[in-house]
Design an enzyme around this catalytic site. Structure first.
Site: not given
Ligand code: 6GU
Length: 243
Positions: A89, A116, A154, A169
């Protein structure tokens, strides 16, 4: 295009790769995807992939050694990758432009983390980039890796049967998609817009462009800054903002 995915949930990833557009691209040989079980690269009896964080605190951290061993295996058996992408994230948000860039990278490794996080030395020594799929937290990188593979696969020529379908798209033009309808022309009192039944291809094109533009203005106005708009659409937008 060659992709290697390193995960502690290989069955989950394989299941996600087996169906639909990606599944067909794999069986037809247009993309070569290998899924690797991180636990196969441990050396202890119980195949442990995580450990307590130095400095204390909640949760567990993924150990570095299995990732280094998995990458060494991939280099030896699959070739030296052009990109090693860590899913986190904290990464750069994936966009359609990002997917178009990745389709030009011939061999990609995707590292899926759980717990974690992954020991920072994996990022430093192995990862060439970090990607996120949006501002929310998933419990692991697997679903994110599947999203990356789907968005990129795709775009590989031949993977989506109708290339026009990819060109048209949502996001290819930088706009949200227009509404779609199929038969019946009336359903539970709801009519398909008459223009779509008219056979006037020019009118239909104009209606769809306007509907796409309207949706984008309503839902995602920030996308307009980078959208590819023609003179008609600019005019329609400026008229709309005056009313
Ligand atoms: Cl790439 N990994 C995780 N654990 N949570 C996420 C993510 C990735 N992208 C958005 N949320």
């Amino acid at each position: 295009m060659k992709v290697d995915i390193i995960t502690i949930f290989p069955r989950m990833v394989e299941a996600g790769l087996a169906e639909g557009v990606v599944g067909r691209a794999r069986t037809s040989g247009l993309i070569d995807i290998a899924v690797h079980n991180l636990r196969d690269f441990t050396t202890d009896k119980h195949h442990v992939v995580d450990d307590v964080p130095f400095g204390g605190g909640p949760g567990m951290v993924m150990k570095p050694e299995p990732f280094f061993a998995a990458l060494a295996h991939i280099r030896e058996h699959r070739g030296v990758p052009d990109a090693v992408v860590m899913l986190t994230p904290a990464g750069t948000p994936l966009t359609q432009a990002g997917a178009r860039r990745l389709v030009g990278v011939s061999h990609i490794v995707l590292l899926c983390g759980r717990y974690e996080g992954i020991d920072e030395r994996v990022r430093e020594a192995l990862a060439t980039e970090e990607l996120s799929i949006g501002d929310y937290v998933l419990s692991g990188g697997e679903i994110a890796a599947l999203a990356v593979v789907d968005a990129v696969a795709r775009l590989v020529p031949g993977v989506v049967g109708d290339e026009q379908s990819v060109d048209g798209d949502s996001f290819t033009r930088g706009l949200l998609d227009y509404p779609h309808y199929t038969r019946p022309a009336e359903y539970e009192g709801r009519q398909v817009p008459g223009v779509l039944l008219s056979g006037h291809h020019g009118e239909i094109r104009r209606w769809r462009r306007q509907a796409a533009l309207e949706r984008t203005v309503e839902r995602r106005p920030e996308l307009l800054a980078d959208a590819a708009l023609d003179a008609d659409e600019h005019e329609w937008l400026s008229k709309r903002s005056k009313s």
